[in-house]
Design a protein around this motif. Structure first.
Motif, PDB file in Angstrom:
ATOM      1  N   GLY A 134       0.818  -1.210   0.000  1.00 30.38           N
ATOM      2  CA  GLY A 134       0.000   0.000   0.000  1.00 30.38           C
ATOM      3  C   GLY A 134       0.849   1.255   0.000  1.00 30.38           C
ATOM      4  O   GLY A 134       0.585   2.208  -0.748  1.00 30.38           O
ATOM      5  N   ASP A 135       1.907   1.260   0.831  1.00 31.51           N
ATOM      6  CA  ASP A 135       2.815   2.409   0.872  1.00 31.51           C
ATOM      7  C   ASP A 135       3.517   2.600  -0.476  1.00 31.51           C
ATOM      8  O   ASP A 135       3.671   3.732  -0.944  1.00 31.51           O
ATOM      9  CB  ASP A 135       3.853   2.239   1.984  1.00 31.51           C
ATOM     10  CG  ASP A 135       3.265   2.352   3.379  1.00 31.51           C
ATOM     11  OD1 ASP A 135       2.131   2.876   3.519  1.00 31.51           O
ATOM     12  OD2 ASP A 135       3.942   1.913   4.331  1.00 31.51           O
ATOM     13  N   HIS A 138       0.998   3.986  -2.908  1.00 35.41           N
ATOM     14  CA  HIS A 138       0.705   5.383  -2.556  1.00 35.41           C
ATOM     15  C   HIS A 138       1.861   6.298  -2.991  1.00 35.41           C
ATOM     16  O   HIS A 138       1.645   7.368  -3.559  1.00 35.41           O
ATOM     17  CB  HIS A 138       0.445   5.515  -1.059  1.00 35.41           C
ATOM     18  CG  HIS A 138       0.024   6.873  -0.649  1.00 35.41           C
ATOM     19  ND1 HIS A 138       0.894   7.777  -0.079  1.00 35.41           N
ATOM     20  CD2 HIS A 138      -1.179   7.508  -0.728  1.00 35.41           C
ATOM     21  CE1 HIS A 138       0.252   8.904   0.167  1.00 35.41           C
ATOM     22  NE2 HIS A 138      -1.008   8.757  -0.219  1.00 35.41           N
ATOM     23  N   SER A 139       3.093   5.865  -2.737  1.00 38.36           N
ATOM     24  CA  SER A 139       4.264   6.652  -3.161  1.00 38.36           C
ATOM     25  C   SER A 139       4.305   6.799  -4.676  1.00 38.36           C
ATOM     26  O   SER A 139       4.625   7.862  -5.197  1.00 38.36           O
ATOM     27  CB  SER A 139       5.558   5.986  -2.678  1.00 38.36           C
ATOM     28  OG  SER A 139       5.614   5.989  -1.287  1.00 38.36           O
ATOM     29  N   GLU A 142       1.652   9.358  -5.676  1.00 32.14           N
ATOM     30  CA  GLU A 142       2.098  10.727  -5.378  1.00 32.14           C
ATOM     31  C   GLU A 142       3.202  11.165  -6.324  1.00 32.14           C
ATOM     32  O   GLU A 142       3.201  12.288  -6.811  1.00 32.14           O
ATOM     33  CB  GLU A 142       2.584  10.811  -3.936  1.00 32.14           C
ATOM     34  CG  GLU A 142       1.470  10.819  -2.927  1.00 32.14           C
ATOM     35  CD  GLU A 142       1.982  10.980  -1.498  1.00 32.14           C
ATOM     36  OE1 GLU A 142       3.148  10.592  -1.211  1.00 32.14           O
ATOM     37  OE2 GLU A 142       1.218  11.498  -0.682  1.00 32.14           O
ATOM     38  N   ASP A 147      -2.272  11.697  -7.816  1.00 29.96           N
ATOM     39  CA  ASP A 147      -3.006  11.796  -6.541  1.00 29.96           C
ATOM     40  C   ASP A 147      -4.160  12.778  -6.690  1.00 29.96           C
ATOM     41  O   ASP A 147      -3.985  13.911  -7.118  1.00 29.96           O
ATOM     42  CB  ASP A 147      -2.063  12.261  -5.435  1.00 29.96           C
ATOM     43  CG  ASP A 147      -2.640  12.029  -4.063  1.00 29.96           C
ATOM     44  OD1 ASP A 147      -3.578  11.240  -3.941  1.00 29.96           O
ATOM     45  OD2 ASP A 147      -2.119  12.637  -3.115  1.00 29.96           O
TER      46      ASP A 147
END
Length: 157
Positions: A134-135, A138-139, A142, A147
């Motif tokens: 997930g991280d 997400h990175s 972004e 995003d």
């Protein structure tokens, strides 16, 4: 416990490179009685299992089918990790102290965590835990500037 350092997966078809302690240290295949040594040994087995599974893109590991594989059996040293010890390593990996890198799975034959105490056989191996995936996603979102906006399948390819 120090986190596993991310390593890029090797291309399919390349041989997995076992660490030197696997190739040259027979006691590695016998769980040690000293608690401090055993913890260090569990960590090494955990790293080895994660890297091996990542290299071979293994997400589910069955002990009955993998116990005779090179992961647990070193034919050059004529040594192997016993089924009981391999299960102990994976059980340690499933707990907080092992980083929750394994999750036992109930299998059709009734083996697994929810079976009332039978031996566990199949587990999911997380070379990245779900929250780490997930991280990473997400990175990526972004960093890609997507995003807050919509992304279709064609844009992600």
């Amino acid at each position: 416990m120090a986190p596993i350092q991310p390593t890029p997966p090797q291309p399919l078809g390349t041989a997995f490179k076992f660490p030197t302690y696997y190739a040259s240290y027979p006691p590695f295949f016998t769980l040690q009685p000293n608690t401090q040594s055993l913890t260090a040994q569990y960590r090494k087995w955990s790293r080895l299992i994660q890297r091996y599974c990542r290299h071979h893109r293994i997400y589910k590991l069955s002990l009955t089918t993998s116990i005779d594989s090179p992961l647990f059996k070193n034919t050059d040293l004529k040594k192997r990790l016993s089924l009981q010890d391999a299960r102990a390593v994976l059980e340690w990996m499933s707990r907080d102290e092992g980083g929750r890198r394994v999750e036992w799975v109930d299998t059709p034959g009734g083996k697994g965590r929810g079976d009332g105490g039978s031996a566990q056989d199949t587990c999911r191996v997380f070379w990245k835990r779900p929250e780490e995936w997930g991280d990473s996603i997400h990175s990526w979102v972004e960093g890609d500037g997507t995003d807050g906006g919509g992304v279709d399948v064609l844009r992600t390819c």
